[in-house]
Design an enzyme around this catalytic site. Structure first.
Site, short mmCIF file in Angstrom:
data_model
loop_
_atom_site.label_atom_id
_atom_site.label_comp_id
_atom_site.label_asym_id
_atom_site.label_seq_id
_atom_site.Cartn_x
_atom_site.Cartn_y
_atom_site.Cartn_z
CE LYS A 54 -3.87 -2.42 2.11
NZ LYS A 54 -4.69 -2.74 3.28
CD GLN A 98 -3.48 -4.36 6.38
OE1 GLN A 98 -3.56 -3.30 5.79
NE2 GLN A 98 -3.97 -5.49 5.88
CG ASP A 121 -9.40 0.22 5.32
OD1 ASP A 121 -9.19 -0.30 4.21
OD2 ASP A 121 -8.60 0.15 6.27
N1 GUN Z 1 -7.13 -6.67 6.13
C1 GUN Z 1 -7.54 -7.36 5.05
N2 GUN Z 1 -8.07 -6.52 4.11
C2 GUN Z 1 -7.97 -5.28 4.63
C3 GUN Z 1 -8.33 -4.00 4.13
O1 GUN Z 1 -8.87 -3.83 3.03
N3 GUN Z 1 -8.05 -2.95 4.96
C4 GUN Z 1 -7.48 -3.12 6.19
N4 GUN Z 1 -7.28 -2.02 6.94
N5 GUN Z 1 -7.15 -4.29 6.68
C5 GUN Z 1 -7.39 -5.37 5.90
#
Ligand code: GUN
Length: 293
Positions: A54, A98, A121
């Site tokens: 990311k 995350q 998110d």
């Molecule tokens: N863990 C798995 N997918 C995601 C996501 O799209 N965002 C976040 N913050 N954590 C995740």
């Protein structure tokens, strides 16, 4: 005929290119860069990998990513304090914590602490609820990526029966919310671990979405001839023949499913890159909206 491979990497690359131009315009108008806070708690190897991906993507489009690492032992109080600080910081337009969080953390409490206008998110109940009602709000990144992929691929959703296997708050539920909206117009079945006669249900899908988190769970016998199959899974399975000792597979058994379907997303290179593209898209939207653009 072999199925069409739905190339999420190529679509993500072209979206990132478009975003680079939007970010340049934003910079010209405001003299600032969009900013994303990337928060990682603990040392989960997969989470570390995703967070790095990311951050790299942010760098590619000109979003400034701000890195925050906490140890699991720092505790939930420290994480909530950090979020409070980020909510107030004018350089931060989006906050990504995350998931999953280490044991002992209350994920829902953490998600709800993020200001909805910085919840890129799309996990905050305010955003999820607004999206469910067909109102503006950040769409969760993976579901939004799936819908954009289908659209881009020219796969008609109107009147189609979409079966989603997996009812998580991150994928299954928000994807169902997007697919039933006017304009998308799918008929959605949200299946899960208690669904009776699961194979019977999946066999009726025009579009089958696998989001269970179980490696290669969906097999050829569960898929209708000619269906479109979207694989949301990213699982590491042990493979001693690989240099790293593992390989990445989806929730779909590609070898048995691909001969039956008309189109399928590969893993890796399907939905995964689209999740990142949508995160950056939401961050740029957050920055523009903060600047009143
Ligand atoms: N863990 C798995 N997918 C995601 C996501 O799209 N965002 C976040 N913050 N954590 C995740």
């Amino acid at each position: 005929m072999p199925p069409t491979l739905i190339d999420g990497k190529a679509m993500s690359d072209s979206l990132l290119l478009e975003l680079t131009q939007t970010v340049q315009q934003f910079r010209a108008n405001t003299g600032r860069d969009p900013g994303l806070a990337v928060v990682l708690v603990g040392s989960n190897a997969a989470s570390q990998f995703y967070v790095e991906a990311k951050k790299r993507a942010c760098h590619r489009v000109g979003i400034t990513s701000y890195d925050y690492r906490l140890a699991a032992s720092d505790g939930q109080g420290a994480l909530l304090e950090l979020i409070d600080h980020l909510n107030q910081d004018p350089d931060i337009h989006g906050i990504l914590v995350q998931l999953p969080l280490p044991k002992g953390f209350d994920e829902q409490l953490v998600i709800e602490r993020i200001q909805p206008s910085k919840d890129v998110d799309g996990f905050h109940p305010m955003n999820l609820g607004r999206v469910f009602q067909g109102l503006s709000g950040f769409r969760s990144c993976t579901p939004y990526g799936v819908v954009r992929l289908l659209e881009h691929q020219g796969i008609a959703t109107a009147g189609a029966h979409v079966v989603i296997v997996g009812r998580s708050n991150i994928v299954g539920k928000p994807l169902a919310a997007l697919l039933v909206q006017k304009g998308v117009d799918a008929t959605v079945t949200l299946a899960h671990s208690k669904t009776r006669h699961l194979s019977h249900v999946t066999q009726s899908a025009d579009i089958l979405v696998a989001a269970i988190g179980v490696p290669e769970f969906i097999t050829g016998a569960m898929v209708k001839e000619g269906a479109v199959v979207i694989d949301v899974g990213i699982n590491r399975i042990e493979d001693r023949r690989q240099p790293k000792g593992y390989r990445i597979v989806g929730d779909v058994d590609f070898d048995s499913v691909s001969p039956r379907c008309s189109a399928i997303t590969p893993v890796p290179g399907g939905v995964g890159p689209m999740t990142i593209a949508m995160l950056l898209n939401n961050t740029v939207e957050a920055a523009r909206s903060h600047a009143g653009i």
